[in-house]
Design a protein around this motif. Structure first.
Motif, mmCIF file in Angstrom:
data_model
loop_
_atom_site.group_PDB
_atom_site.id
_atom_site.type_symbol
_atom_site.label_atom_id
_atom_site.label_comp_id
_atom_site.label_asym_id
_atom_site.label_seq_id
_atom_site.Cartn_x
_atom_site.Cartn_y
_atom_site.Cartn_z
ATOM 1 N N ARG A 170 -1.348 -11.451 2.993
ATOM 2 C CA ARG A 170 -1.029 -10.352 2.068
ATOM 3 C C ARG A 170 0.070 -10.751 1.086
ATOM 4 N N PHE A 171 1.021 -11.575 1.536
ATOM 5 C CA PHE A 171 2.167 -11.935 0.709
ATOM 6 C C PHE A 171 2.145 -13.412 0.325
ATOM 7 N N LEU A 174 4.032 -14.287 -3.120
ATOM 8 C CA LEU A 174 5.448 -14.014 -3.330
ATOM 9 C C LEU A 174 6.212 -15.300 -3.622
ATOM 10 N N ASP A 175 7.226 -15.192 -4.447
ATOM 11 C CA ASP A 175 8.123 -16.306 -4.741
ATOM 12 C C ASP A 175 9.297 -16.218 -3.765
ATOM 13 N N SER A 214 13.037 -8.120 -0.406
ATOM 14 C CA SER A 214 12.257 -7.700 -1.571
ATOM 15 C C SER A 214 13.073 -7.805 -2.859
ATOM 16 N N THR A 217 12.855 -11.493 -3.808
ATOM 17 C CA THR A 217 11.517 -11.930 -4.240
ATOM 18 C C THR A 217 11.057 -11.240 -5.515
ATOM 19 N N GLY A 218 11.655 -10.086 -5.856
ATOM 20 C CA GLY A 218 11.254 -9.379 -7.060
ATOM 21 C C GLY A 218 10.047 -8.492 -6.892
ATOM 22 N N ALA A 219 9.534 -8.328 -5.660
ATOM 23 C CA ALA A 219 8.376 -7.475 -5.395
ATOM 24 C C ALA A 219 8.779 -6.425 -4.363
ATOM 25 N N PRO A 220 8.527 -5.139 -4.615
ATOM 26 C CA PRO A 220 8.922 -4.109 -3.655
ATOM 27 C C PRO A 220 8.090 -4.166 -2.387
ATOM 28 N N VAL A 221 8.630 -3.586 -1.345
ATOM 29 C CA VAL A 221 7.909 -3.513 -0.072
ATOM 30 C C VAL A 221 6.792 -2.471 -0.203
ATOM 31 N N PRO A 222 5.554 -2.797 0.124
ATOM 32 C CA PRO A 222 4.480 -1.802 0.049
ATOM 33 C C PRO A 222 4.785 -0.603 0.942
ATOM 34 N N TYR A 230 6.540 -6.014 7.709
ATOM 35 C CA TYR A 230 6.765 -6.736 6.450
ATOM 36 C C TYR A 230 7.613 -7.984 6.686
#
Length: 318
Positions: A170-171, A174-175, A214, A217-222, A230
């Motif tokens: 799923r991730f 991600l960076d 998060s 990484t710049g991406a929010p937690v779903p 997560y």
């Protein structure tokens, strides 16, 4: 994040090596390196006896640098932190977050080790190890590494639950390069101790760690993914990438596999078995019927007698 990296949590996952075991491992490595250096020097002296003194001195210095400096760096890089002395003493060099070391870690440790081990006979390394809380020498401090014990009794408290199967891959996009090592260590320690924590305290800690990861990484937690799941999924993704870089093997979970487009090919009929068939020759056309005379009788050539025998074409006089 400093309050999560406590001595209790570090002892649970990474057990730093003590100074006596580290000193014994260094002595074994030095003994092997010196033996190899003496053998290489004797071989060079025998092979370069015809050269002048300056050339022999240059080759001796090169052999010293390659064997006593480049040798340990190469061994630690290829063995991922396990030299001969460390294997004998049950030790291993890892990163601050417990991951395998790479070439840059071994290079920094080896270059600083020339000063604090070879040039000062190990005095600086011993003093730094005694002063450090986790027994790290200067090379470990600058390289961000730690020497830990591998031969430790198994404890179920250090078991980290795997992420749910529906989060596999799923991730993968991600960076994770901006996440520091101390945050990864805090995530590992939380997942290892999640069964010992109060549910409400563990949930609040998971939310805080997930928010920190998060943010890096710049991406929010779903929203549909719980914070503990997560963290477990992101940590597994990071470990898969590190294993791919360090040891090689199958691509990381969820990573796209490059494919080559396949051009459709028309099916080819199989070749018939047995001897090839004989060529078919069309039947010859029948000869045309002879022409008929005006009276209905077949016309007989002039040079053919009535008895059917072909003549010579000479007609006798009447």
């Amino acid at each position: 994040m400093s309050e999560l990296v406590t001595g209790e949590a570090v002892a649970l996952e990474l057990r730093p090596a003590r100074l006596p075991s580290r000193a014994l491992a260094v002595l074994l490595d030095l003994a092997v390196a010196v033996a190899v250096y003496v053998a290489v020097t004797v071989a060079l002296m025998a092979a370069t006896s015809s050269l002048d003194v300056a050339a022999q001195t240059a080759l001796s210095i090169a052999a010293f640098v390659l064997v006593l400096v480049g040798g340990p760096i190469a061994v630690e890089t290829l063995s991922h932190g396990r030299s001969l002395g460390k294997v004998a003493c049950g030790l291993r060099v890892v990163r601050d977050d417990g991951g395998p070391i790479r070439f840059r870690h071994s290079l920094v440790r080896g270059l600083i080790g020339v000063i604090e081990i070879l040039m000062t006979l190990g005095v600086v390394a011993c003093v730094a190890s005694l002063v450090s809380a986790r027994g790290r020498r200067l090379g470990d401090v600058f390289a961000g590494t730690l020497v830990v014990r591998e031969r430790v009794p198994f404890s179920s408290a250090g078991f980290m639950p795997p992420p749910p199967p529906w989060l596999a891959g799923r991730f993968s996009g991600l960076d994770l390069s901006a996440v520091p090592d101390d945050l990864w260590l805090a995530v590992r320690q939380y997942l290892a101790r999640t069964g010992q924590l109060d549910p409400r305290v563990g949930w609040a800690m998971a939310e805080r760690l997930a928010a920190d990861v998060s943010a890096r990484t710049g991406a929010p937690v779903p929203r549909e993914v719980p914070p503990p799941a997560y963290l477990a999924a992101v940590l597994q993704e990071r470990q898969a990438r590190e294993a791919w870089r360090a040891f090689g093997g199958a691509p990381a979970a969820g990573s796209p596999v490059p494919t080559t487009p396949v051009t459709p090919v028309a099916p080819v009929a199989p070749a018939p078995s047995g001897p090839p068939p004989a060529p078919v020759v069309p039947p010859a056309a029948p000869p045309p019927p002879p022409a008929s005379a005006p009276g209905g009788r077949p016309e007989v050539p002039r040079d053919v007698p009535s008895d059917g025998r072909r003549g010579t074409g000479f007609v006798p006089p009447a």
